[in-house]
Each structure stands twice: as C-alpha cells, then as structure tokens.
Design a protein around this motif. Structure first.
Motif, short mmCIF file in Angstrom:
data_model
loop_
_atom_site.label_atom_id
_atom_site.label_comp_id
_atom_site.label_asym_id
_atom_site.label_seq_id
_atom_site.Cartn_x
_atom_site.Cartn_y
_atom_site.Cartn_z
N ALA A 93 16.84 1.45 26.33
CA ALA A 93 16.62 0.57 25.06
C ALA A 93 16.22 -1.08 25.34
O ALA A 93 15.49 -1.59 24.71
N GLY A 94 16.87 -1.53 26.71
CA GLY A 94 16.52 -2.79 27.24
C GLY A 94 14.93 -2.80 27.25
O GLY A 94 14.14 -3.85 27.30
N CYS A 95 14.37 -1.63 27.74
CA CYS A 95 12.82 -1.62 28.29
C CYS A 95 12.02 -1.69 26.97
O CYS A 95 11.01 -2.35 26.80
N ILE A 96 12.69 -0.95 25.73
CA ILE A 96 11.62 -1.16 24.73
C ILE A 96 11.76 -2.45 23.99
O ILE A 96 11.01 -2.90 23.18
N TYR A 97 12.74 -2.91 24.05
CA TYR A 97 13.08 -4.29 23.44
C TYR A 97 12.29 -5.05 24.24
O TYR A 97 11.69 -6.18 23.71
N HIS A 98 12.18 -5.10 25.39
CA HIS A 98 11.29 -6.05 26.19
C HIS A 98 9.96 -5.97 26.12
O HIS A 98 9.16 -7.04 25.83
N PHE A 99 9.38 -4.83 25.51
CA PHE A 99 7.90 -4.78 25.22
C PHE A 99 7.98 -4.57 23.54
O PHE A 99 6.84 -3.92 23.10
N SER A 239 21.27 0.61 27.30
CA SER A 239 21.08 1.92 27.29
C SER A 239 21.13 2.57 25.86
O SER A 239 21.82 1.93 25.03
N LEU A 240 20.11 3.05 25.48
CA LEU A 240 19.97 3.73 24.06
C LEU A 240 21.13 4.55 23.82
O LEU A 240 21.85 4.63 22.81
N GLU A 241 21.47 5.42 24.94
CA GLU A 241 22.62 6.11 24.81
C GLU A 241 23.97 5.82 24.63
O GLU A 241 24.75 6.15 23.75
#
Length: 270
Positions: A93-99, A239-241
């Motif tokens: 989840a952190g990576c998609i929020y970053h981008f 984490s998305l999960e």
C-alpha cells in the motif's frame, strides 16, 4: 471509463530460492510458460478496452535487459508502460500511495493492482465488471479456494456469501480461518488513497506517541536509527493486506471476486 494498471514487481532477490536465475535476471523477467513472468500480467491488462497505462512499481535498479523489455512490450502492445522505482521497500500500500500522483493522473475510474509473483487466468474484464456492480466499492480482491492445510500460508478471507463483502481478513494466520484465499489481484477505486492517507496519519501519531513515551530511555535513539535503516519510516511502510483490507473488512467497501480459474504463486525456480 479510464482504467490504469499497476504491477508490483518487488526488489532484488536476496535469497537462494531463485538461483541461478536471480544471479543475472530480475525476478519479473524469470521465464514462466516460455515468456517473462511479468509479460503475462501485461498481456492480461492489455485485454481491458479502457486501459490507459501500465505502471510497473518496484525497488530494484533497472538494468539494460529490463529497460529493453519494457520498451519492447510497450511497442508490441501499443500501450504506455513505465517503471517507477521506489527509494525503499514501502509495502504493497505504501508504494502505490508514494506514486499516487502518477497513478491518479488522468482521473482513472478504476485501478488494477497485481502482485508480480503470481500467474493466473486473470479474468480482469469480468473482475472489473463485478467491482462496478457493488455498492460503493473501495477494493475488490480475487479469491480462490485452497485446501485447509495450505490456506494458512496465504491471506484468508471470510465473506458474506450473499453480497460477497469481505467480513474478516487475516494474512497468513497461525491457525485455520478460511479456505478462501487472496490471489494478490485487486481492483481499486480512487477512494483507496484517502483511506491510505488516513491510515498513514494514524500510524504516524502512534510512532510519535511511542517515541515520546521512550524519550527518557537510552534505547529510543537506537529505535529511531533502526527505523531509518531501510530509508523509509514505519508510517510510510504500509501493507495493503495487513493495514487496509483488515480495516475495510470492518468498515465496509471490500469485496471478493471468486475465481475457479487457474492460479499459482511463483515461489521457487522449479
């Protein structure tokens, strides 16, 4: 209705499970069925008529082989494909929020999110149609049945069988929860980014509270150093999960699309 796709390709393979493949080749390019693993994801996404762009998100340093693959696939499929490199492992989840700015550019109605280490009969068109039919959906995850003994190695889903709403979710539980497991394929509504922002804010407050409570303790400095070793703070890593689906199971907005098609997680080179 515009659709974007995001494929999470991870980072350098540090273990030995994928040797000798991992010595020279990025994991997303490992051959599966005669073609690079990630090519299956790209081809599945390109079957979506409304697809605008495919974003590959990971934290490994791209080499010439990777750059050539991305360029070739973009030309072959006549679609924009870009690699977005994380500064550190930020979580699913952190990576998609970053981008988020790149993902939300163009105002997509839905976002397809796929783990790069799974192969399947992805059925993305049918999954998108299912997602759009639900009542105020935030996230739809693909689920499949596993035998009881194997289910504990995956995210386990308890659903309302009438509405297919996720009522309970546990990532890799210590004991049996459900034989319905998470396939690592999702449809997201843009609203998910508001929920991620709220979750990050809550985690930041928890981090600050913990730091203040240990300020008089000599170990507090060591804790702060450990948090910065990966390059990302605890609150940025999400984490998305574990952080999002578990929350949505309580507040609502998460649904499961059940597939009887073929699915497998790629864990070894064999």
């Amino acid at each position: 209705m515009l659709v974007k796709a995001v494929v999470l390709v991870g980072g350098p393979e540090k273990g030995t499970r994928f040797r000798p493949l991992s010595l020279d080749t990025p994991k997303p390019l490992f051959p599966v069925g005669g073609v690079p693993m990630i090519q299956h994801h790209i081809e599945a996404c390109c079957k979506i008529p409304e697809l605008k762009e495919i974003l590959l998100v990971g934290y490994f340093q791209p080499n010439e082989h990777w750059a050539q693959f991305v360029t070739t696939q973009a030309k072959l499929n006549n679609v924009v494909i870009r690699y977005l490199q994380e500064f550190a492992a930020l979580g699913t989840a952190g990576c998609i929020y970053h981008f988020r700015d790149q993902i939300l550019n163009g105002s997509p109605e839905s976002i397809v999110l796929m783990n790069g280490d799974v192969c399947a009969d992805f059925q993305l068109d049918a999954m998108l149609a299912f997602h759009r039919q639900q009542d105020r959906p935030v996230l739809t995850l693909m689920g499949t049945e596993a035998v009881h003994s194997q289910s504990v190695h995956f995210g386990c889903i308890v659903e309302n069988k009438l509405t297919h709403q996720v009522k309970h979710y546990v990532e890799k539980p210590e004991s049996y929860v459900s034989s319905l497991i998470n396939c690592g394929v999702y449809i997201l509504s843009p609203e998910i980014f508001n929920i991620i922002a709220t979750t990050i804010k809550a985690k930041t407050m928890d981090d600050l509270s913990e730091d203040f409570s240990t300020l008089s303790n000599s170990s507090s400095r060591r804790v702060s150093r450990q948090r910065s070793l990966s390059g990302a703070s605890v609150s940025e890593t999400l984490s998305l999960e574990n952080d999002l689906i578990t929350r949505l199971a309580v507040t609502g907005g998460a649904y499961v699309y059940y597939t009887q098609g073929w699915w497998s997680q790629i864990k070894t080179a064999g």
